[in-house]
Every structure is written in structure tokens, then in C-alpha cells.
Design a protein around this motif. Structure first.
Motif, PDB file in Angstrom:
ATOM      1  N   ASP A 196     -23.820  12.079 -35.978  1.00 42.39           N
ATOM      2  CA  ASP A 196     -23.490  12.928 -34.830  1.00 42.39           C
ATOM      3  C   ASP A 196     -24.442  14.109 -34.660  1.00 42.39           C
ATOM      4  OD1 ASP A 196     -21.153  11.482 -33.986  1.00 42.39           O
ATOM      5  OD2 ASP A 196     -20.162  12.272 -35.783  1.00 42.39           O
ATOM      6  N   LYS A 251     -26.154  15.338 -31.185  1.00 46.04           N
ATOM      7  CA  LYS A 251     -25.412  14.828 -30.034  1.00 46.04           C
ATOM      8  C   LYS A 251     -24.546  15.938 -29.448  1.00 46.04           C
ATOM      9  CE  LYS A 251     -25.038  10.094 -31.678  1.00 46.04           C
ATOM     10  NZ  LYS A 251     -24.114   9.042 -32.152  1.00 46.04           N
ATOM     11  N   LEU A 252     -24.540  16.029 -28.146  1.00 47.57           N
ATOM     12  CA  LEU A 252     -23.639  16.957 -27.470  1.00 47.57           C
ATOM     13  C   LEU A 252     -22.242  16.350 -27.480  1.00 47.57           C
ATOM     14  CD1 LEU A 252     -25.869  17.985 -24.458  1.00 47.57           C
ATOM     15  CD2 LEU A 252     -25.079  19.488 -26.286  1.00 47.57           C
ATOM     16  N   ILE A 298     -22.811  21.189 -30.564  1.00 48.03           N
ATOM     17  CA  ILE A 298     -23.889  20.350 -31.099  1.00 48.03           C
ATOM     18  C   ILE A 298     -24.224  20.824 -32.505  1.00 48.03           C
ATOM     19  CG2 ILE A 298     -25.764  21.746 -30.123  1.00 48.03           C
ATOM     20  CD1 ILE A 298     -27.302  19.064 -29.685  1.00 48.03           C
ATOM     21  N   ARG A 353     -27.169  20.986 -34.996  1.00 43.19           N
ATOM     22  CA  ARG A 353     -28.621  20.896 -34.857  1.00 43.19           C
ATOM     23  C   ARG A 353     -29.321  20.709 -36.195  1.00 43.19           C
ATOM     24  NH1 ARG A 353     -28.965  26.029 -36.386  1.00 43.19           N
ATOM     25  NH2 ARG A 353     -27.595  27.513 -35.358  1.00 43.19           N
ATOM     26  N   ILE A 403     -22.400  25.719 -24.660  1.00 38.37           N
ATOM     27  CA  ILE A 403     -22.747  24.857 -25.786  1.00 38.37           C
ATOM     28  C   ILE A 403     -22.778  25.724 -27.048  1.00 38.37           C
ATOM     29  CG2 ILE A 403     -24.427  23.281 -26.808  1.00 38.37           C
ATOM     30  CD1 ILE A 403     -25.426  22.711 -23.935  1.00 38.37           C
ATOM     31  N   GLY A 438     -22.186  21.307 -36.734  1.00 40.50           N
ATOM     32  CA  GLY A 438     -21.494  21.045 -35.479  1.00 40.50           C
ATOM     33  C   GLY A 438     -20.054  20.591 -35.621  1.00 40.50           C
ATOM     34  N   ASN A 451     -23.357  25.978 -30.993  1.00 41.45           N
ATOM     35  CA  ASN A 451     -24.206  25.220 -31.904  1.00 41.45           C
ATOM     36  C   ASN A 451     -24.267  25.862 -33.276  1.00 41.45           C
ATOM     37  OD1 ASN A 451     -27.045  26.798 -32.112  1.00 41.45           O
ATOM     38  ND2 ASN A 451     -26.206  27.044 -30.054  1.00 41.45           N
ATOM     39  N   TYR A 471     -19.139  22.300 -24.779  1.00 39.80           N
ATOM     40  CA  TYR A 471     -19.725  21.327 -25.689  1.00 39.80           C
ATOM     41  C   TYR A 471     -20.057  21.995 -27.020  1.00 39.80           C
ATOM     42  CZ  TYR A 471     -20.755  18.347 -21.625  1.00 39.80           C
ATOM     43  OH  TYR A 471     -20.670  17.561 -20.501  1.00 39.80           O
TER      44      TYR A 471
END
Length: 171
Positions: free
Chosen positions: A50, A53-54, A69, A71, A4, A10, A6, A67
Motif C-alpha cells: 500500500d 497509494k492514495l 498516503i 510515502r 492528503i 500511512g 501523509n 485521503y
């Protein structure tokens, strides 16, 4: 493993990181053209709705999901996801690793300004050229961050969750 990437929004450095991780763009194509940058999935396409959201980008050559994200300025998003991951791993005896990699240190100022104009004010004719220039400035640094993220994920450790702040990639 679950990767992920981040950062604040994103949609810029995280999208570039995911595209590099998934080999959608490759170092052999550096420097990237304007068209290649704008063709990166989700680059400059996410909206305020958005945040948090992942976003699934695909599976890498080892079958690991990637993924991203956004933040926003919330420093609690990654620790919350880390805590949720720990709970799920313990509750369901999951034998995965979860790797959070912060791409924020790679963001050049010109990209922040471009993102503000494009995503914040919807003034693309000013923001997009700045984002492209910023992406060209930082893409090699993001590539190094992605490679370091993959290496950290494969280093032997008992940690099921790895959080990489990546301050060594500060622009």
C-alpha cells in the motif's frame, strides 16, 4: 479542497488524522479506548503493497475528499504529487485546492517501535499494544494538527497547493 495526510507508513497517525478530520472520532471521546483506536479505518491494516497509494477515507462535512498516503522514506512523493496536481490544475483548469499535511512530527517513538514490530515483522502481540499506547499519547496532538490543516486550507491565498510540514507538532 482535497486533503492528503501523509507520513512514513500511512496507517497509524494518518489514519487517526483522517478519522479526526471526518469526525469518526471526536475530541469528546478522548481518551480513546483500545477498541476505539483499533476501530479507526485502516489503523494498522495497510501493508507494504500500500506504500505510495492514495487511500480514500471519505468526504468531510463540507464535501471535501480526505485521503492518506504512506510515502515510506521517499522525500520525493509529496513533491511529485504536488507537481502532478499543478499540471492537472493548469491542463484542465481545475479550481480546487490540494492540501498535503505531514503527520510524521506527531509520531511518538513508542508508535514507531510498535509499527516496526506489527507492520514490519508481523509480531502483533508486541506491536499492537505499543501502537495503542502511542496513539493515546499523540491523538490530541494529531487533533491539533488536523484543526491547523483545516484552518490553513481555508486561509485566503492564491496558492492552489499547500504543503504543511507541521514541524510545530513535533512530539
Amino acid at each position: 479542497m482535497i486533503f492528503i495526510y501523509n507520513d512514513y507508513g500511512g496507517t497509524h497517525t494518518t489514519s487517526l488524522a483522517a478519522a479526526l478530520h471526518l469526525q469518526i472520532i471526536k475530541p469528546s471521546s478522548f481518551p480513546l479506548s483500545n477498541e476505539e483506536i483499533l476501530a479507526v479505518p485502516y489503523f494498522n491494516q495497510l501493508t507494504k503493497q500500500d506504500f505510495g497509494k492514495l487511500i480514500f477515507h471519505g468526504k468531510d462535512h463540507d464535501g471535501n475528499p480526505v485521503y492518506t498516503i504512506g510515502r515510506k522514506s521517499q522525500k520525493l512523493v509529496v513533491p511529485s504529487l504536488e507537481s502532478l496536481g499543478t499540471m492537472l490544475f493548469e491542463q484542465f483548469k481545475i479550481e480546487e485546492r490540494l492540501i498535503f499535511s505531514n503527520t510524521s512530527p506527531t509520531v511518538p517513538k513508542i508508535m514507531s517501535v510498535g509499527g516496526f514490530f506489527s507492520r514490519g515483522l508481523n509480531i502483533d502481540f508486541i506491536g499492537v499494544p505499543l501502537l495503542i499506547k502511542g496513539a493515546k499519547q499523540c491523538v490530541r496532538n494529531i487533533y491539533d494538527l488536523v484543526e491547523a490543516t483545516k484552518q490553513a486550507a481555508h486561509n485566503p491565498s492564491q496558492d492552489k497547493i499547500i504543503v504543511l510540514e507541521n514541524s510545530q507538532f513535533q512530539k
